[in-house]
Scaffold this active site. Structure first.
Site, PDB file in Angstrom:
ATOM      1  CG  ASN A   9      -1.692   1.226   1.453  1.00  0.00           C
ATOM      2  OD1 ASN A   9      -1.791   2.058   0.548  1.00  0.00           O
ATOM      3  ND2 ASN A   9      -2.277   1.375   2.637  1.00  0.00           N
ATOM      4  CE  LYS A  11      -0.011   3.142   4.776  1.00  0.00           C
ATOM      5  NZ  LYS A  11       0.077   3.219   6.231  1.00  0.00           N
ATOM      6  CG  HIS A  97      -5.736   1.917   5.146  1.00  0.00           C
ATOM      7  ND1 HIS A  97      -5.231   2.926   5.946  1.00  0.00           N
ATOM      8  CD2 HIS A  97      -4.774   0.970   5.071  1.00  0.00           C
ATOM      9  CE1 HIS A  97      -4.002   2.592   6.317  1.00  0.00           C
ATOM     10  NE2 HIS A  97      -3.702   1.405   5.797  1.00  0.00           N
ATOM     11  CD  GLU A  99      -2.711   5.406   6.850  1.00  0.00           C
ATOM     12  OE1 GLU A  99      -2.709   5.410   5.604  1.00  0.00           O
ATOM     13  OE2 GLU A  99      -1.856   4.795   7.539  1.00  0.00           O
ATOM     14  CD  GLU A 169      -3.471  -2.597   7.393  1.00  0.00           C
ATOM     15  OE1 GLU A 169      -2.331  -2.753   6.969  1.00  0.00           O
ATOM     16  OE2 GLU A 169      -4.197  -1.660   7.051  1.00  0.00           O
ATOM     17  N   GLY A 175       2.681   2.194  10.673  1.00  0.00           N
ATOM     18  CA  GLY A 175       3.609   3.303  10.476  1.00  0.00           C
ATOM     19  C   GLY A 175       4.358   3.704  11.732  1.00  0.00           C
ATOM     20  CB  SER A 215       5.500  -1.890  11.736  1.00  0.00           C
ATOM     21  OG  SER A 215       5.091  -0.552  11.989  1.00  0.00           O
ATOM     22  N   GLY A 236       2.884  -1.170   4.253  1.00  0.00           N
ATOM     23  CA  GLY A 236       2.914   0.252   3.902  1.00  0.00           C
ATOM     24  C   GLY A 236       4.336   0.703   3.633  1.00  0.00           C
ATOM     25  N   GLY A 237       4.947   1.334   4.628  1.00  0.00           N
ATOM     26  CA  GLY A 237       6.275   1.938   4.470  1.00  0.00           C
ATOM     27  C   GLY A 237       7.309   1.041   3.798  1.00  0.00           C
TER      28      GLY A 237
HETATM   29  P1  PGA Z   1       2.902   0.187   7.597  1.00  0.00           P
HETATM   30  O1  PGA Z   1       1.426   0.390   6.982  1.00  0.00           O
HETATM   31  O2  PGA Z   1       3.439  -1.086   6.998  1.00  0.00           O
HETATM   32  O3  PGA Z   1       3.672   1.413   7.148  1.00  0.00           O
HETATM   33  O4  PGA Z   1       2.752   0.103   9.065  1.00  0.00           O
HETATM   34  C1  PGA Z   1       0.558  -0.684   6.814  1.00  0.00           C
HETATM   35  C2  PGA Z   1      -0.753  -0.207   6.244  1.00  0.00           C
HETATM   36  O5  PGA Z   1      -1.235   0.860   6.621  1.00  0.00           O
HETATM   37  O6  PGA Z   1      -1.369  -0.899   5.404  1.00  0.00           O
END
Ligand code: PGA
Length: 253
Positions: A9, A11, A97, A99, A169, A175, A215, A236-237
């Site tokens: 993802n 983002k 999601h 966010e 999640e 994050g 993470s 994500g990251g």
């Molecule tokens: P992250 O994000 O791996 O940066 O923690 C995961 C996500 O929001 O899908």
């Protein structure tokens, strides 16, 4: 046997050239074995979907959108419909999601409408669920996940729900560099699978894929994936660098 599903993802990251570079890097590094053993997908920003799809060429990597609107067309300024996403070659979309829930303010009801529209339009949705830190500390994790799942899937037949992937999640792990331990994640994944068995059937629950997100990175992917109910990772990251994402895929298969 559930096939592992590893998704990146992106983002609100990348630009026109780095999105293409990232897609090319992932496509050239995904070996035939990895492409066969796992479902791999990327979720770039809307505006780069088409160039990423082109850059991925004939690779086995699928593409999804980070969101979708539930109306088919019309006066909905700024929104993107299921048919638009299908039209350019998207396979998946994220729904709910964290966010979008906690930063943008999406409700379970809105997420449910988006999910229903995605399935009706032939997209495969990934429904994201997960608790805030305060909810975990108040031992409310199972309640939150139950509410998000029941409301998110409300009104959908078992056949439709079989098109859905669930992503657990925990918001406190997204994050933050804090990852749920494999045991903490497994506990909730097991809970979700049993909940789905009660809502639908053992068959549905046994076939549906439940990803972990929060993470996930190269050095914890393999360990998370040893858990019996963790069927993949939503990253994500760590999905923003081709090498790191490829290492996660390798760890997951
Ligand atoms: P992250 O994000 O791996 O940066 O923690 C995961 C996500 O929001 O899908």
């Amino acid at each position: 046997m559930r096939k592992p599903f590893v998704a990146g993802n992106w983002k609100m990251n990348t630009d026109s050239s780095s999105s293409v570079g990232l897609a090319e890097g992932i496509a050239s590094g995904v070996t035939e074995t990895a492409g066969t053993k796992a479902t791999v997908a990327v979720f770039p920003p809307f505006i780069y979907l088409q160039s990423v799809i082109k850059a991925l060429g004939t690779s086995s990597i699928s593409v999804g959108a980070q969101d979708v609107y539930f109306e088919p067309d019309g006066a909905f300024t700024g929104e993107i419909s299921t048919s638009m996403l299908k039209d350019i070659g998207c396979t998946y979309c994220l729904c709910g999601h964290s966010e979008r829930r906690h930063v943008i303010g999406e409700t379970d009801e809105l997420i449910n409408r988006k999910l229903g529209a995605a399935i009706a339009g032939g997209l495969l949705p990934v429904l994201c669920v997960g608790e805030l830190l305060a909810e975990r500390e108040a031992s409310k994790t199972n309640d939150v996940v139950t509410r998000q799942l029941k409301n998110g899937l409300a009104g959908l037949s078992e056949e439709k729900v079989s098109a859905v992937t669930i992503a657990y999640e925990p918001v406190w792990a997204i994050g933050t560099g804090l990852t749920a331990t494999p045991q903490q994640a497994q506990e909730v994944h097991d809970f979700i699978r049993k909940l789905l068995a009660g809502m639908y059937s053992d068959e549905l629950a046994g076939g549906i894929r439940i990803q972990y997100g929060g993470s996930a990175k190269p050095d914890n992917a393999a360990e998370l994936m040893t858990q019996p109910d963790i069927d993949g990772l939503l990253v994500g990251g760590a999905s923003l660098k081709a090498d790191g994402f490829l290492a996660i895929i390798k760890g997951a298969i």
